[in-house]
Every structure is written in structure tokens, then in C-alpha cells.
Design a protein around this motif. Sequence first.
Motif, PDB file in Angstrom:
ATOM      1  N   ARG A 132      49.269  32.359  39.996  1.00 59.40           N
ATOM      2  CA  ARG A 132      49.782  33.729  40.032  1.00 59.40           C
ATOM      3  C   ARG A 132      49.444  34.519  41.288  1.00 59.40           C
ATOM      4  NH1 ARG A 132      49.029  32.611  34.683  1.00 59.40           N
ATOM      5  NH2 ARG A 132      50.571  33.468  33.244  1.00 59.40           N
ATOM      6  N   PHE A 133      48.379  34.165  41.971  1.00 58.53           N
ATOM      7  CA  PHE A 133      47.913  34.976  43.092  1.00 58.53           C
ATOM      8  C   PHE A 133      47.901  34.194  44.391  1.00 58.53           C
ATOM      9  CE2 PHE A 133      45.735  36.631  39.273  1.00 58.53           C
ATOM     10  CZ  PHE A 133      46.247  37.920  39.285  1.00 58.53           C
ATOM     11  N   VAL A 134      48.149  34.913  45.512  1.00 61.86           N
ATOM     12  CA  VAL A 134      48.148  34.316  46.850  1.00 61.86           C
ATOM     13  C   VAL A 134      47.248  35.172  47.727  1.00 61.86           C
ATOM     14  CG1 VAL A 134      49.587  33.633  48.799  1.00 61.86           C
ATOM     15  CG2 VAL A 134      50.537  33.599  46.500  1.00 61.86           C
ATOM     16  N   LEU A 135      46.490  34.526  48.579  1.00 60.59           N
ATOM     17  CA  LEU A 135      45.606  35.232  49.495  1.00 60.59           C
ATOM     18  C   LEU A 135      46.339  35.520  50.803  1.00 60.59           C
ATOM     19  CD1 LEU A 135      42.669  35.858  48.739  1.00 60.59           C
ATOM     20  CD2 LEU A 135      41.980  34.072  50.316  1.00 60.59           C
ATOM     21  N   GLY A 179      42.631  38.586  53.757  1.00 63.86           N
ATOM     22  CA  GLY A 179      41.751  38.427  52.603  1.00 63.86           C
ATOM     23  C   GLY A 179      42.124  39.239  51.386  1.00 63.86           C
ATOM     24  N   LYS A 180      43.249  39.948  51.447  1.00 66.81           N
ATOM     25  CA  LYS A 180      43.713  40.684  50.272  1.00 66.81           C
ATOM     26  C   LYS A 180      44.458  39.720  49.349  1.00 66.81           C
ATOM     27  CE  LYS A 180      44.120  44.927  52.880  1.00 66.81           C
ATOM     28  NZ  LYS A 180      45.041  45.804  53.588  1.00 66.81           N
ATOM     29  N   ILE A 181      44.679  40.132  48.114  1.00 65.38           N
ATOM     30  CA  ILE A 181      45.315  39.264  47.131  1.00 65.38           C
ATOM     31  C   ILE A 181      46.692  39.822  46.780  1.00 65.38           C
ATOM     32  CG2 ILE A 181      45.069  38.194  44.882  1.00 65.38           C
ATOM     33  CD1 ILE A 181      42.036  38.797  45.162  1.00 65.38           C
ATOM     34  N   LYS A 182      47.722  38.969  46.915  1.00 64.33           N
ATOM     35  CA  LYS A 182      49.083  39.356  46.588  1.00 64.33           C
ATOM     36  C   LYS A 182      49.411  38.916  45.168  1.00 64.33           C
ATOM     37  CE  LYS A 182      51.614  37.398  49.770  1.00 64.33           C
ATOM     38  NZ  LYS A 182      52.749  37.090  50.646  1.00 64.33           N
ATOM     39  N   ARG A 183      50.291  39.691  44.520  1.00 65.89           N
ATOM     40  CA  ARG A 183      50.743  39.360  43.169  1.00 65.89           C
ATOM     41  C   ARG A 183      52.207  39.731  43.020  1.00 65.89           C
ATOM     42  NH1 ARG A 183      51.802  43.763  40.083  1.00 65.89           N
ATOM     43  NH2 ARG A 183      50.899  45.736  40.741  1.00 65.89           N
ATOM     44  N   LYS A 184      52.863  39.166  42.009  1.00 64.97           N
ATOM     45  CA  LYS A 184      54.235  39.519  41.703  1.00 64.97           C
ATOM     46  C   LYS A 184      54.237  40.691  40.730  1.00 64.97           C
ATOM     47  CE  LYS A 184      57.554  36.323  41.528  1.00 64.97           C
ATOM     48  NZ  LYS A 184      58.328  35.174  41.037  1.00 64.97           N
ATOM     49  N   HIS A 185      55.371  41.379  40.652  1.00 66.39           N
ATOM     50  CA  HIS A 185      55.524  42.479  39.709  1.00 66.39           C
ATOM     51  C   HIS A 185      55.785  41.948  38.305  1.00 66.39           C
ATOM     52  CE1 HIS A 185      55.554  46.086  42.215  1.00 66.39           C
ATOM     53  NE2 HIS A 185      56.137  45.353  43.144  1.00 66.39           N
ATOM     54  N   ALA A 186      55.372  42.692  37.323  1.00 72.62           N
ATOM     55  CA  ALA A 186      55.664  42.363  35.925  1.00 72.62           C
ATOM     56  C   ALA A 186      57.065  42.880  35.572  1.00 72.62           C
ATOM     57  CB  ALA A 186      54.619  43.009  35.024  1.00 72.62           C
ATOM     58  N   ALA A 242      42.358  47.509  44.016  1.00 71.92           N
ATOM     59  CA  ALA A 242      40.947  47.329  44.355  1.00 71.92           C
ATOM     60  C   ALA A 242      40.078  47.200  43.112  1.00 71.92           C
ATOM     61  CB  ALA A 242      40.467  48.499  45.204  1.00 71.92           C
ATOM     62  N   ALA A 243      40.439  47.906  42.040  1.00 73.08           N
ATOM     63  CA  ALA A 243      39.664  47.860  40.802  1.00 73.08           C
ATOM     64  C   ALA A 243      39.731  46.477  40.144  1.00 73.08           C
ATOM     65  CB  ALA A 243      40.172  48.914  39.832  1.00 73.08           C
ATOM     66  N   ASP A 244      40.815  45.753  40.351  1.00 82.15           N
ATOM     67  CA  ASP A 244      40.999  44.445  39.723  1.00 82.15           C
ATOM     68  C   ASP A 244      40.666  43.278  40.639  1.00 82.15           C
ATOM     69  OD1 ASP A 244      42.037  45.702  37.414  1.00 82.15           O
ATOM     70  OD2 ASP A 244      44.001  45.849  38.371  1.00 82.15           O
ATOM     71  N   SER A 245      40.540  43.536  41.925  1.00 79.69           N
ATOM     72  CA  SER A 245      40.383  42.442  42.882  1.00 79.69           C
ATOM     73  C   SER A 245      39.095  41.647  42.664  1.00 79.69           C
ATOM     74  CB  SER A 245      40.454  42.956  44.313  1.00 79.69           C
ATOM     75  OG  SER A 245      39.409  43.841  44.570  1.00 79.69           O
ATOM     76  N   ALA A 246      38.032  42.300  42.222  1.00 76.41           N
ATOM     77  CA  ALA A 246      36.772  41.594  41.977  1.00 76.41           C
ATOM     78  C   ALA A 246      36.940  40.566  40.862  1.00 76.41           C
ATOM     79  CB  ALA A 246      35.680  42.588  41.629  1.00 76.41           C
ATOM     80  N   ASN A 247      37.643  40.933  39.797  1.00 77.06           N
ATOM     81  CA  ASN A 247      37.876  40.004  38.684  1.00 77.06           C
ATOM     82  C   ASN A 247      38.753  38.840  39.115  1.00 77.06           C
ATOM     83  OD1 ASN A 247      36.372  41.444  36.833  1.00 77.06           O
ATOM     84  ND2 ASN A 247      38.105  42.699  36.193  1.00 77.06           N
ATOM     85  N   VAL A 248      39.779  39.122  39.901  1.00 71.39           N
ATOM     86  CA  VAL A 248      40.690  38.076  40.369  1.00 71.39           C
ATOM     87  C   VAL A 248      39.957  37.130  41.305  1.00 71.39           C
ATOM     88  CG1 VAL A 248      42.819  37.605  41.642  1.00 71.39           C
ATOM     89  CG2 VAL A 248      42.721  39.519  40.054  1.00 71.39           C
ATOM     90  N   ARG A 249      39.125  37.671  42.168  1.00 68.35           N
ATOM     91  CA  ARG A 249      38.344  36.839  43.082  1.00 68.35           C
ATOM     92  C   ARG A 249      37.419  35.899  42.315  1.00 68.35           C
ATOM     93  NH1 ARG A 249      38.404  37.642  48.271  1.00 68.35           N
ATOM     94  NH2 ARG A 249      39.531  39.416  49.088  1.00 68.35           N
ATOM     95  N   LYS A 250      36.863  36.393  41.208  1.00 67.96           N
ATOM     96  CA  LYS A 250      35.989  35.568  40.389  1.00 67.96           C
ATOM     97  C   LYS A 250      36.771  34.399  39.768  1.00 67.96           C
ATOM     98  CE  LYS A 250      32.947  38.124  38.378  1.00 67.96           C
ATOM     99  NZ  LYS A 250      32.317  39.036  37.400  1.00 67.96           N
ATOM    100  N   LEU A 251      37.999  34.681  39.340  1.00 64.81           N
ATOM    101  CA  LEU A 251      38.844  33.631  38.749  1.00 64.81           C
ATOM    102  C   LEU A 251      39.248  32.588  39.788  1.00 64.81           C
ATOM    103  CD1 LEU A 251      41.209  35.809  36.537  1.00 64.81           C
ATOM    104  CD2 LEU A 251      39.419  34.283  35.742  1.00 64.81           C
ATOM    105  N   LEU A 252      39.441  33.047  41.035  1.00 60.21           N
ATOM    106  CA  LEU A 252      39.849  32.144  42.110  1.00 60.21           C
ATOM    107  C   LEU A 252      38.656  31.497  42.815  1.00 60.21           C
ATOM    108  CD1 LEU A 252      42.678  34.312  43.704  1.00 60.21           C
ATOM    109  CD2 LEU A 252      42.970  32.279  42.279  1.00 60.21           C
ATOM    110  N   CYS A 253      37.458  31.791  42.367  1.00 62.12           N
ATOM    111  CA  CYS A 253      36.205  31.275  42.953  1.00 62.12           C
ATOM    112  C   CYS A 253      36.091  31.652  44.432  1.00 62.12           C
ATOM    113  CB  CYS A 253      36.109  29.773  42.789  1.00 62.12           C
ATOM    114  SG  CYS A 253      35.940  29.299  41.079  1.00 62.12           S
ATOM    115  N   LEU A 254      36.392  32.913  44.744  1.00 60.20           N
ATOM    116  CA  LEU A 254      36.228  33.452  46.091  1.00 60.20           C
ATOM    117  C   LEU A 254      35.037  34.391  46.101  1.00 60.20           C
ATOM    118  CD1 LEU A 254      39.960  34.397  46.692  1.00 60.20           C
ATOM    119  CD2 LEU A 254      38.798  32.380  47.570  1.00 60.20           C
ATOM    120  N   LYS A 255      34.507  34.657  47.261  1.00 61.41           N
ATOM    121  CA  LYS A 255      33.372  35.575  47.372  1.00 61.41           C
ATOM    122  C   LYS A 255      33.823  37.002  47.455  1.00 61.41           C
ATOM    123  CE  LYS A 255      30.090  32.383  49.324  1.00 61.41           C
ATOM    124  NZ  LYS A 255      29.212  32.066  50.418  1.00 61.41           N
TER     125      LYS A 255
END
Length: 65
Positions: free
Chosen positions: A13-16, A20-27, A52-65
Motif C-alpha cells: 500500500r505504501f511507497v517511499l 523519505g516521505k511515505i506516499k499512499r493512494k486515496h480511499a 505526520a500523525a500516522d507516519s510513525a505507525n506506517v514506518r513501524k509496519l514497513l520496518c523503517l527508522k
Amino acid sequence: MPKAKTNSGAKKRFVLTGTGKIKRKHAYKSHILTKKTKKQKRNLRHFTLVDAADSANVRKLLCLK
């Protein structure tokens, strides 16, 4: 310590971006498109950045720092 596994759903679902930002598609673009206007569907085509509020959770799922 064992290797951390990337979440398979997040991987699809996500692309870097290069910066270093995370891209997503619209719902709301997958089904029941008949009642949505052309303008609405056109604007949902584009990618956007994860908030920004969700990026930490997404990074954790993607195993990024």
C-alpha cells in the motif's frame, strides 16, 4: 535478535519517496463509482502523502527508522 518482518499489507500500500516521505493512494476509489462525480473520481486518482500523525505507525509496519 531475529530479523524484523515487514507487514505484507503495508508493503503493497505504501511507497517511499526520495526524501523519505511515505506516499499512499486515496480511499473511496475501488467500488460504487456510479454515484461519484467525474471530478471526485479524477481527484482520487492521484497519490498523496501520509499524514505526520500516522507516519510513525506506517514506518513501524514497513520496518523503517
